[in-house]
Design an enzyme around this catalytic site. Structure first.
Site, PDB file in Angstrom:
ATOM      1  N   GLY A  94       0.914  -1.101   0.107  1.00 49.10           N
ATOM      2  CA  GLY A  94       0.020   0.124  -0.007  1.00 49.10           C
ATOM      3  C   GLY A  94       0.885   1.061   0.102  1.00 49.10           C
ATOM      4  N   GLN A 126       3.293   9.916   1.026  1.00 47.50           N
ATOM      5  CA  GLN A 126       4.493   9.224   1.086  1.00 47.50           C
ATOM      6  C   GLN A 126       5.282   9.393  -0.055  1.00 47.50           C
ATOM      7  OE1 GLN A 126       2.398   5.265   2.230  1.00 47.50           O
ATOM      8  NE2 GLN A 126       4.321   5.207   3.180  1.00 47.50           N
ATOM      9  N   CYS A 154       6.031  -0.084   7.363  1.00 49.61           N
ATOM     10  CA  CYS A 154       5.504   1.172   6.616  1.00 49.61           C
ATOM     11  C   CYS A 154       6.679   1.729   5.633  1.00 49.61           C
ATOM     12  CB  CYS A 154       5.145   2.239   7.489  1.00 49.61           C
ATOM     13  SG  CYS A 154       4.714   3.855   6.434  1.00 49.61           S
ATOM     14  N   LEU A 155       6.444   1.887   4.392  1.00 47.06           N
ATOM     15  CA  LEU A 155       7.902   2.124   3.556  1.00 47.06           C
ATOM     16  C   LEU A 155       8.264   3.489   4.042  1.00 47.06           C
ATOM     17  CD1 LEU A 155       6.072   1.151   0.056  1.00 47.06           C
ATOM     18  CD2 LEU A 155       7.720   0.276   1.220  1.00 47.06           C
ATOM     19  N   HIS A 197      -4.387   1.519   7.433  1.00 52.80           N
ATOM     20  CA  HIS A 197      -3.025   2.159   7.715  1.00 52.80           C
ATOM     21  C   HIS A 197      -2.819   3.215   6.652  1.00 52.80           C
ATOM     22  CE1 HIS A 197       1.546   1.372   7.996  1.00 52.80           C
ATOM     23  NE2 HIS A 197       1.475   2.164   6.836  1.00 52.80           N
ATOM     24  N   GLU A 198      -3.456   3.156   5.496  1.00 53.81           N
ATOM     25  CA  GLU A 198      -3.236   4.196   4.387  1.00 53.81           C
ATOM     26  C   GLU A 198      -4.090   5.266   4.608  1.00 53.81           C
ATOM     27  OE1 GLU A 198      -0.567   3.613   2.612  1.00 53.81           O
ATOM     28  OE2 GLU A 198      -0.060   1.689   3.115  1.00 53.81           O
ATOM     29  N   HIS A 213      -2.597   7.581   6.827  1.00 61.23           N
ATOM     30  CA  HIS A 213      -1.434   8.618   6.349  1.00 61.23           C
ATOM     31  C   HIS A 213      -2.357  10.033   5.676  1.00 61.23           C
ATOM     32  CE1 HIS A 213       2.203   6.567   6.154  1.00 61.23           C
ATOM     33  NE2 HIS A 213       1.957   5.431   5.880  1.00 61.23           N
TER      34      HIS A 213
END
Ligand code: NI
Length: 178
Positions: A46, A51, A97-98, A139-140, A143
């Site tokens: 994701g 991000q 998380c990236l 989670h996304e 963000h």
């Protein structure tokens, strides 16, 4: 198309609240494709627009291969996503998380949800999600509100992670880029 650069802790942009998207056109669809490519290359399941430094309410995801390695890709683009229902039942799952590379921790969240969004053609959609997909969507969407999964951890743990990444960024600005 080269992949986009993913911003990481302690980049303050990660704390921005993203703005709704008002126009869905070819430029936006191209950007969505670039986000997908960046996500696959990372690799991740994701990615939210913030991000890659763009504070707009859009995210891409694909959990197909997380649940079954032999499955084919199933890319999704969610524009202006809004969770309209959460299950009472919750589940604890390990998240990463990236934007916080190589750090993983268990987070408790509702196990199932319903999300309302616009697809890449601007069509209103609703989708029920459970399992990894439900976790990933939460989670996304977080963000988009400037929230990170480490916010669910104890202050002690969170501060430790932030300190580690702040120090790393100071020592070598590029060391945390995936
Ligand atoms: Ni993330």
């Amino acid at each position: 198309m080269p992949p986009l650069e993913i911003i990481t802790l302690p980049d303050r942009k990660l704390r921005l609240v993203s703005d709704p998207i008002e126009r869905i056109d070819d430029d936006l669809r191209r950007f969505a494709d670039q986000m997908l490519e960046t996500m696959y290359e990372a690799p991740g399941i994701g990615l939210a627009a913030i991000q890659v430094g763009v504070p707009r309410r859009m995210l891409v995801l694909d959990v197909a291969q997380r649940e079954d390695e032999t499955a084919s890709r199933d890319p999704m683009v969610l524009i202006n996503p809004e969770v309209v229902r959460f299950s009472d039942e919750s589940i604890v799952r390990e998240e990463g998380c990236l934007s916080i590379p190589e750090y993983y921790a268990e987070v408790e969240r509702p196990a199932e949800l319903r999300v309302r969004f616009l697809d890449r053609d601007g069509k209103p959609r609703e989708m029920d999600a459970k399992g990894v997909l439900a976790t990933c969507i939460q989670h996304e969407v977080d963000h988009l509100d400037g929230k990170l999964f480490i916010d669910y951890l104890s202050k002690l743990k969170r501060d430790m992670v932030i300190r580690k990444f702040t120090k790393q960024a100071r020592l070598s600005p590029k060391s945390t880029a995936l």
